[in-house]
Write a protein that holds these residues in place. Structure first.
Motif, PDB file in Angstrom:
ATOM      1  N   ASP A 273      87.507  84.501  12.606  1.00 44.07           N
ATOM      2  CA  ASP A 273      86.234  83.784  12.617  1.00 44.07           C
ATOM      3  C   ASP A 273      85.289  84.290  11.540  1.00 44.07           C
ATOM      4  OD1 ASP A 273      86.963  82.079  14.655  1.00 44.07           O
ATOM      5  OD2 ASP A 273      86.063  83.295  16.243  1.00 44.07           O
ATOM      6  N   SER A 274      85.381  85.562  11.219  1.00 42.63           N
ATOM      7  CA  SER A 274      84.501  86.140  10.206  1.00 42.63           C
ATOM      8  C   SER A 274      84.932  85.777   8.791  1.00 42.63           C
ATOM      9  CB  SER A 274      84.467  87.666  10.353  1.00 42.63           C
ATOM     10  OG  SER A 274      83.766  88.275   9.301  1.00 42.63           O
ATOM     11  N   LEU A 275      86.245  85.831   8.531  1.00 38.46           N
ATOM     12  CA  LEU A 275      86.748  85.661   7.165  1.00 38.46           C
ATOM     13  C   LEU A 275      87.136  84.225   6.841  1.00 38.46           C
ATOM     14  CD1 LEU A 275      89.126  88.775   7.036  1.00 38.46           C
ATOM     15  CD2 LEU A 275      86.883  88.559   5.957  1.00 38.46           C
TER      16      LEU A 275
ATOM     17  N   ILE B 210      90.528  81.458   8.315  1.00 36.92           N
ATOM     18  CA  ILE B 210      91.938  81.690   8.616  1.00 36.92           C
ATOM     19  C   ILE B 210      92.746  82.003   7.355  1.00 36.92           C
ATOM     20  CG2 ILE B 210      92.464  79.217   8.579  1.00 36.92           C
ATOM     21  CD1 ILE B 210      94.143  81.984  10.741  1.00 36.92           C
ATOM     22  N   PHE B 211      92.398  81.390   6.233  1.00 40.79           N
ATOM     23  CA  PHE B 211      93.137  81.668   5.003  1.00 40.79           C
ATOM     24  C   PHE B 211      92.940  83.117   4.561  1.00 40.79           C
ATOM     25  CE2 PHE B 211      93.086  82.039   0.347  1.00 40.79           C
ATOM     26  CZ  PHE B 211      94.422  81.769   0.086  1.00 40.79           C
ATOM     27  N   GLN B 212      91.684  83.551   4.485  1.00 38.63           N
ATOM     28  CA  GLN B 212      91.416  84.913   4.045  1.00 38.63           C
ATOM     29  C   GLN B 212      91.946  85.942   5.046  1.00 38.63           C
ATOM     30  OE1 GLN B 212      90.484  85.763   1.142  1.00 38.63           O
ATOM     31  NE2 GLN B 212      89.898  83.741   0.391  1.00 38.63           N
ATOM     32  N   ALA B 213      91.891  85.614   6.334  1.00 39.74           N
ATOM     33  CA  ALA B 213      92.439  86.519   7.347  1.00 39.74           C
ATOM     34  C   ALA B 213      93.948  86.682   7.168  1.00 39.74           C
ATOM     35  CB  ALA B 213      92.117  86.001   8.744  1.00 39.74           C
ATOM     36  N   THR B 214      94.620  85.578   6.838  1.00 36.64           N
ATOM     37  CA  THR B 214      96.062  85.638   6.600  1.00 36.64           C
ATOM     38  C   THR B 214      96.372  86.454   5.354  1.00 36.64           C
ATOM     39  OG1 THR B 214      96.343  83.476   7.651  1.00 36.64           O
ATOM     40  CG2 THR B 214      98.153  84.265   6.286  1.00 36.64           C
ATOM     41  N   MET B 215      95.603  86.243   4.292  1.00 36.86           N
ATOM     42  CA  MET B 215      95.801  87.019   3.066  1.00 36.86           C
ATOM     43  C   MET B 215      95.584  88.513   3.326  1.00 36.86           C
ATOM     44  SD  MET B 215      96.708  84.977   0.554  1.00 36.86           S
ATOM     45  CE  MET B 215      97.685  84.144   1.830  1.00 36.86           C
ATOM     46  N   GLN B 216      94.582  88.830   4.125  1.00 37.57           N
ATOM     47  CA  GLN B 216      94.335  90.238   4.464  1.00 37.57           C
ATOM     48  C   GLN B 216      95.509  90.808   5.242  1.00 37.57           C
ATOM     49  OE1 GLN B 216      90.424  91.927   5.887  1.00 37.57           O
ATOM     50  NE2 GLN B 216      91.500  91.976   7.838  1.00 37.57           N
TER      51      GLN B 216
ATOM     52  N   HIS C 259      89.699  82.491  21.968  1.00 30.78           N
ATOM     53  CA  HIS C 259      89.640  81.233  21.225  1.00 30.78           C
ATOM     54  C   HIS C 259      88.889  81.425  19.916  1.00 30.78           C
ATOM     55  CE1 HIS C 259      90.849  79.056  24.978  1.00 30.78           C
ATOM     56  NE2 HIS C 259      91.409  78.260  24.073  1.00 30.78           N
ATOM     57  N   ARG C 260      89.352  80.742  18.896  1.00 27.58           N
ATOM     58  CA  ARG C 260      88.781  80.851  17.554  1.00 27.58           C
ATOM     59  C   ARG C 260      87.564  79.947  17.436  1.00 27.58           C
ATOM     60  NH1 ARG C 260      94.548  80.389  14.217  1.00 27.58           N
ATOM     61  NH2 ARG C 260      95.536  82.249  15.164  1.00 27.58           N
ATOM     62  N   ARG C 261      86.390  80.551  17.479  1.00 30.33           N
ATOM     63  CA  ARG C 261      85.140  79.781  17.441  1.00 30.33           C
ATOM     64  C   ARG C 261      84.944  79.037  16.130  1.00 30.33           C
ATOM     65  NH1 ARG C 261      85.871  82.320  22.244  1.00 30.33           N
ATOM     66  NH2 ARG C 261      84.006  82.264  23.568  1.00 30.33           N
ATOM     67  N   SER C 262      85.572  79.479  15.062  1.00 27.32           N
ATOM     68  CA  SER C 262      85.412  78.825  13.770  1.00 27.32           C
ATOM     69  C   SER C 262      86.254  77.561  13.642  1.00 27.32           C
ATOM     70  CB  SER C 262      85.780  79.798  12.641  1.00 27.32           C
ATOM     71  OG  SER C 262      87.111  80.270  12.796  1.00 27.32           O
ATOM     72  N   PHE C 263      87.135  77.308  14.592  1.00 30.37           N
ATOM     73  CA  PHE C 263      87.970  76.109  14.558  1.00 30.37           C
ATOM     74  C   PHE C 263      87.231  74.957  15.234  1.00 30.37           C
ATOM     75  CE2 PHE C 263      92.568  77.329  13.581  1.00 30.37           C
ATOM     76  CZ  PHE C 263      92.187  78.384  12.776  1.00 30.37           C
ATOM     77  N   ALA C 264      87.262  73.790  14.610  1.00 31.12           N
ATOM     78  CA  ALA C 264      86.430  72.659  15.021  1.00 31.12           C
ATOM     79  C   ALA C 264      86.588  72.267  16.489  1.00 31.12           C
ATOM     80  CB  ALA C 264      86.704  71.463  14.114  1.00 31.12           C
ATOM     81  N   PRO C 265      87.788  72.165  17.056  1.00 30.80           N
ATOM     82  CA  PRO C 265      87.888  71.762  18.466  1.00 30.80           C
ATOM     83  C   PRO C 265      87.230  72.758  19.418  1.00 30.80           C
ATOM     84  CG  PRO C 265      89.988  71.448  17.360  1.00 30.80           C
ATOM     85  CD  PRO C 265      89.132  72.244  16.430  1.00 30.80           C
TER      86      PRO C 265
END
Length: 205
Positions: A86-88, A90-96, A191-197
């Motif tokens: 949620d902070s980064l 999902i793309f940046q979290a995966t790269m990290q 749950h991932r708050r940054s995800f639209a649903p």
């Protein structure tokens, strides 16, 4: 040509210990994204039956998971938690997660092969991206299995804490059942708050 390019060219030409890297769980609405890196010793016998984790049954993945752990010269599994996602994003979290996974096998890996079309920044060794690598490269296949099994096991444990969402069945993906449970109960801490649903459920009156 930079020193890094020279190193990448040399690594391609010479026999090398390759870290295959893959992830599981970028798309779900809940739970971590799991990333794994696996380095095999080319002098040891190959593991039979490796494939893209999505093409294998859960039982077969579990069997191969144990063989990979036993046979790998080095491996690393990284779970990037929901707060980081949620902070980064999902793309940046995966790269990290990929960077941390490669660092975890960096004491032996001479080269990293990443499933997909992006190479994380700051890797400790030269690397290349390989689209569809989980169906081509054995080290990436192994990494995909370690990541998938690790994440599925996490979601099964999460189901014990929050059985109302059915995480044991859909592993956090946005199935109709999961969406209905999300609307009925609201999001849980995983749950991932940054995800639209999920965000929509939080904003609903």
């Amino acid at each position: 040509m930079s020193l890094f390019d020279d190193a990448a060219l040399l690594a391609r030409q010479a026999p090398r210990l390759v870290a295959g890297v893959d992830e599981a769980g970028r798309g779900p609405l809940a739970g971590p994204v799991a990333v794994a890196a696996v380095v095999f010793d080319p002098e040891r016998p190959r593991i039979n039956g490796l494939d893209d984790s999505k093409a294998l049954t859960a039982l077969r993945r579990d069997q191969l998971y144990d063989r990979i752990i036993e046979r790998a010269l080095a491996y690393k599994i990284v779970m990037v938690n929901v707060a980081e996602i949620d902070s980064l994003n999902i793309f940046q979290a995966t790269m990290q997660g990929m960077r941390l996974a490669v660092e975890g096998v960096g004491h032996v890996a001479q080269f990293a092969r990443i499933d997909g079309n992006k190479i994380p920044k700051g890797l400790p060794c030269p690397a290349e991206a390989l689209v569809g690598g989980d169906a081509i490269d054995r080290s990436i296949m192994a990494a995909s299995i370690l990541a998938k099994v690790s994440r599925d096991r996490f979601m099964l444990e999460l189901h014990q804490q929050h059985p109302e969402y059915g995480f044991d069945q859909h592993k956090g993906y946005g199935t109709p059942f999961h969406m209905a449970a999300l609307r009925a109960h609201g999001p849980c801490p995983q749950h991932r708050r940054s995800f639209a649903p999920v965000r929509a459920c939080l904003q609903a009156p």
